[in-house]
Design a protein around this motif. Structure first.
Motif, PDB file in Angstrom:
ATOM      1  N   TRP A  51     -13.086   6.745   0.413  1.00 58.02           N
ATOM      2  CA  TRP A  51     -12.584   7.124   1.725  1.00 58.02           C
ATOM      3  C   TRP A  51     -13.742   7.503   2.654  1.00 58.02           C
ATOM      4  CZ3 TRP A  51      -7.213   7.213   2.325  1.00 58.02           C
ATOM      5  CH2 TRP A  51      -6.483   7.098   1.142  1.00 58.02           C
TER       6      TRP A  51
ATOM      7  N   ASP B  15      -9.031   4.675   4.487  1.00 58.41           N
ATOM      8  CA  ASP B  15      -9.018   4.216   3.097  1.00 58.41           C
ATOM      9  C   ASP B  15      -9.935   2.996   2.994  1.00 58.41           C
ATOM     10  OD1 ASP B  15      -8.313   3.346   0.528  1.00 58.41           O
ATOM     11  OD2 ASP B  15      -6.165   3.658   0.851  1.00 58.41           O
TER      12      ASP B  15
ATOM     13  N   HIS C 270       0.837  -1.205   0.000  1.00 61.10           N
ATOM     14  CA  HIS C 270       0.000   0.000   0.000  1.00 61.10           C
ATOM     15  C   HIS C 270       0.877   1.262   0.000  1.00 61.10           C
ATOM     16  CE1 HIS C 270      -4.013   1.743   1.721  1.00 61.10           C
ATOM     17  NE2 HIS C 270      -3.677   2.279   0.558  1.00 61.10           N
TER      18      HIS C 270
ATOM     19  N   HIS D  99      -3.232   9.562   1.238  1.00 59.59           N
ATOM     20  CA  HIS D  99      -2.528   8.433   1.857  1.00 59.59           C
ATOM     21  C   HIS D  99      -1.635   8.875   3.011  1.00 59.59           C
ATOM     22  CE1 HIS D  99      -4.026   6.078  -1.536  1.00 59.59           C
ATOM     23  NE2 HIS D  99      -3.847   5.037  -0.733  1.00 59.59           N
TER      24      HIS D  99
ATOM     25  N   HIS E 249      -7.437  -2.339  -1.880  1.00 65.76           N
ATOM     26  CA  HIS E 249      -6.009  -2.578  -1.608  1.00 65.76           C
ATOM     27  C   HIS E 249      -5.649  -2.266  -0.145  1.00 65.76           C
ATOM     28  CE1 HIS E 249      -5.248   1.763  -3.239  1.00 65.76           C
ATOM     29  NE2 HIS E 249      -5.241   1.807  -1.935  1.00 65.76           N
TER      30      HIS E 249
HETATM   31 MN    MN Z   1      -5.006   3.348  -0.714  1.00 62.28          MN
END
Ligand code: MN
Length: 201
Positions: A127, A161, A27, A78, A165
């Motif tokens: 998100w 998140d 990630h 992120h 993934h």
């Molecule tokens: Mn992500």
């Protein structure tokens, strides 16, 4: 100057067993790194090359440059997400943040339900957020790279998140279990409290 991929604020295995070193390796080391390098490639040699990241996100949004926006916003989102978690996370917020969660969501449980619903009902990738706007705490969900950073008067306090993934290696399709783990074991209330204090709201 090119933007750099920030280091994780903890060791790659520090969130295990909740989020594995393997997940953080991919990630952060692959997904987040790719957003940074694609953003850098898009702005190299342009008038946007020297903009701070937040200004670059705003500029890409107002120019309707979706490709640049996606990579720049994902770069910011992120970094904010890594800081929204802590190896010592979970539990309950303290002080002003705790009082305002009680005031605006009825209780901590009320916040947890709103935040978990936002994460679980975000169809596809995106998100969940805790934000402050006009002095009031609210939960938001955003699609793909969208970020409340571009909303007037809105300051993000926390994010989670919910792209696959983020959780698939550890939780497979069980997004609600990942969300519950985030809230029980990982959420960094100190980070949210700092963001609230800095917001001046
Ligand atoms: Mn992500």
């Amino acid at each position: 100057m090119a933007h750099t991929l920030p280091e994780l604020p903890y060791a790659k295995d520090a969130l295990a067993p909740h989020i594995s070193a393997e997940t953080l390796g991919f990630h952060h080391g692959k997904h987040h790194a790719a957003y940074v390098s694609k953003m850098n490639a898009a702005i190299e040699g342009t008038a946007k090359a020297d903009l701070p990241l937040e200004d670059l996100i705003q500029a890409a949004a107002s120019d309707g440059d979706q490709g640049l926006f996606n990579n720049a916003a994902q770069t910011w989102n992120h970094t904010f997400y890594w800081n929204s978690m802590s190896p010592k996370g979970g539990g309950a917020p303290q002080g002003d943040l705790a009082e305002r969660i009680d005031r605006d969501f009825g209780s901590l449980e009320g916040f947890r339900k709103a935040f978990a619903d936002a994460g679980a009902t975000q169809f596809g990738s995106g998100w969940a957020w805790l934000i402050v706007r006009d002095g009031k705490l609210e939960v938001r969900k955003t699609l793909n790279a969208e970020t409340p950073l571009t909303e007037d008067g809105t300051v993000p306090l926390l994010t989670m998140d919910v792209w696959e993934h983020a959780y698939y290696l550890d939780f497979q399709n069980r997004r609600p279990d990942y969300i519950e783990t985030f809230l029980d074991k990982l959420v960094n209330w100190d980070f949210a409290a700092e963001n609230l204090a800095k917001s001046g709201q």
